[in-house]
Structures are given as C-alpha cells and as structure tokens.
Motif scaffolding. Structure first.
Motif, PDB file in Angstrom:
ATOM      1  N   ASN A  28      17.303   6.101  66.573  1.00 24.82           N
ATOM      2  CA  ASN A  28      16.528   7.345  66.538  1.00 24.82           C
ATOM      3  C   ASN A  28      16.450   8.039  67.884  1.00 24.82           C
ATOM      4  O   ASN A  28      16.252   9.240  67.960  1.00 24.82           O
ATOM      5  CB  ASN A  28      15.111   7.071  66.017  1.00 24.82           C
ATOM      6  N   SER A  29      16.604   7.305  68.967  1.00 20.74           N
ATOM      7  CA  SER A  29      16.503   7.901  70.301  1.00 20.74           C
ATOM      8  C   SER A  29      17.787   8.625  70.707  1.00 20.74           C
ATOM      9  O   SER A  29      17.782   9.384  71.668  1.00 20.74           O
ATOM     10  CB  SER A  29      16.182   6.826  71.322  1.00 20.74           C
ATOM     11  N   GLU A  30      18.876   8.413  69.974  1.00 17.15           N
ATOM     12  CA  GLU A  30      20.155   9.011  70.355  1.00 17.15           C
ATOM     13  C   GLU A  30      20.324  10.388  69.713  1.00 17.15           C
ATOM     14  O   GLU A  30      20.024  10.587  68.546  1.00 17.15           O
ATOM     15  CB  GLU A  30      21.310   8.101  69.949  1.00 17.15           C
ATOM     16  N   VAL A  31      20.815  11.326  70.509  1.00 18.51           N
ATOM     17  CA  VAL A  31      21.048  12.686  70.031  1.00 18.51           C
ATOM     18  C   VAL A  31      22.464  12.766  69.468  1.00 18.51           C
ATOM     19  O   VAL A  31      23.406  12.241  70.057  1.00 18.51           O
ATOM     20  CB  VAL A  31      20.877  13.701  71.185  1.00 18.51           C
ATOM     21  N   LEU A  32      22.599  13.426  68.335  1.00 21.47           N
ATOM     22  CA  LEU A  32      23.904  13.654  67.724  1.00 21.47           C
ATOM     23  C   LEU A  32      24.287  15.109  67.916  1.00 21.47           C
ATOM     24  O   LEU A  32      23.415  15.975  68.052  1.00 21.47           O
ATOM     25  CB  LEU A  32      23.861  13.323  66.231  1.00 21.47           C
ATOM     26  N   PHE A  33      25.572  15.393  67.911  1.00 18.36           N
ATOM     27  CA  PHE A  33      26.057  16.756  68.087  1.00 18.36           C
ATOM     28  C   PHE A  33      26.921  17.121  66.895  1.00 18.36           C
ATOM     29  O   PHE A  33      27.810  16.367  66.500  1.00 18.36           O
ATOM     30  CB  PHE A  33      26.844  16.867  69.397  1.00 18.36           C
ATOM     31  N   ARG A  34      26.647  18.295  66.309  1.00 16.87           N
ATOM     32  CA  ARG A  34      27.338  18.780  65.123  1.00 16.87           C
ATOM     33  C   ARG A  34      28.100  20.056  65.442  1.00 16.87           C
ATOM     34  O   ARG A  34      27.696  20.825  66.313  1.00 16.87           O
ATOM     35  CB  ARG A  34      26.329  19.131  64.027  1.00 16.87           C
ATOM     36  N   CYS A  35      29.149  20.285  64.679  1.00 21.87           N
ATOM     37  CA  CYS A  35      29.867  21.557  64.740  1.00 21.87           C
ATOM     38  C   CYS A  35      28.897  22.652  64.307  1.00 21.87           C
ATOM     39  O   CYS A  35      28.223  22.518  63.283  1.00 21.87           O
ATOM     40  CB  CYS A  35      31.081  21.514  63.814  1.00 21.87           C
TER      41      CYS A  35
END
Length: 159
Positions: A28-35
């Motif tokens: 939960n602490s990790e940020v994800l990056f989306r198109c």
C-alpha cells in the motif's frame, strides 16, 4: 540464418523490473504509475532511479549562442520526466536496438508515446545526465497512491 540480435533475445529476466500488470499487487505504501490515456499500469515507484538535480538552465548553456540568463530560475526546479529501470513490457522495444540509437517508449496497450530510451543516456530537464536513460514524461502518466484497506469507504453516507 542466425539473427544478429540473438544474444539480446536471451536477456536474463532479472534485468527487467516486474510489470505491475502481471505481478502481485504492490504494498500500500508504493505508488503505481498508469498511462494517462488508457490507464494501464506501467511501473512502480520502486523502479524510479533517483538522480542528483542538475544546474537547471545553466546546464544547457552550451546549446545557446549567448550567455544564459538565470533570472527567474528557481534552484528547486522539478524534473519533467521519470528515469526508470527497464520494465518487462519494454523488452520488445529494446530488442534489435543498436548502441547509440534513440527509441520511443510506447504504452503496450494503447501505443501512445510515453517517453524514450537511449543507451548512451539523456539529459534531464534539470540538467543532470542519466545513463542509460529510460525516460518517461511525467505529463504522460498518472500517479496512483495505494490506500490502506481500512481507509476505503463503503459508499454509504452515514452519521
């Protein structure tokens, strides 16, 4: 006939960061990056390579005919791109690329341009040189911050 790039096709899988679309969910602490266009998950914050911020406009002085003016320069300027480690979805784009070539990084789902890669490196907007460069423009991706399960709302409006 033996392929000229056969040795590139046998790259070890540990060279690439895990594709967030096909790997277990991130903490939960990790940020994800989306198109930004199609919303496909592209990479995690753990794949971002940190670099020391460069000198800003002064780093590009060699490209200008006159001396750069530093008026209005904010020493805390932000980089306009993320430099990341290669992710598994990039593998087809990397195959067959010779040293010195610049290649576009396209979203594996909608094929919109996300950035570029260059084995010899590229200069960040802050002026720092990053080698090798797998550059994703911040304007082409959205950050998705994980929410702890307990923080999710049920959708009911209550008292």
């Amino acid at each position: 006939m033996v392929s000229f790039f056969s040795e590139l096709q046998d790259l070890p899988r540990d060279v690439f960061a895990a594709d967030p679309n096909t790997s277990p969910p991130a903490p939960n602490s990790e940020v994800l990056f989306r198109c930004r266009k199609c919303r496909r998950l592209l990479f995690r914050s753990s794949s971002i390579l940190a670099h020391v911020e460069g000198k800003g406009p002064a780093a590009f002085a060699h490209k200008k005919a006159s001396k750069p003016t530093l008026l209005g320069y904010d020493s805390r300027s932000n980089c306009t791109s993320y430099f990341i480690e290669p992710v598994r979805w990039m593998e087809p784009a990397l195959l067959g690329v010779l040293e010195g070539q610049v290649r576009e990084l396209l979203c594996p789902k909608c094929t919109s341009k996300l950035g570029s890669f260059h084995w010899h490196g590229e200069q960040c907007s802050c002026g720092h040189w990053v080698t090798p460069a797998f550059q994703i423009h911040k304007s082409r991706v959205d950050e998705v911050k994980g929410l702890p399960i307990g923080d999710l709302q049920t959708g009911r409006r209550g008292t």
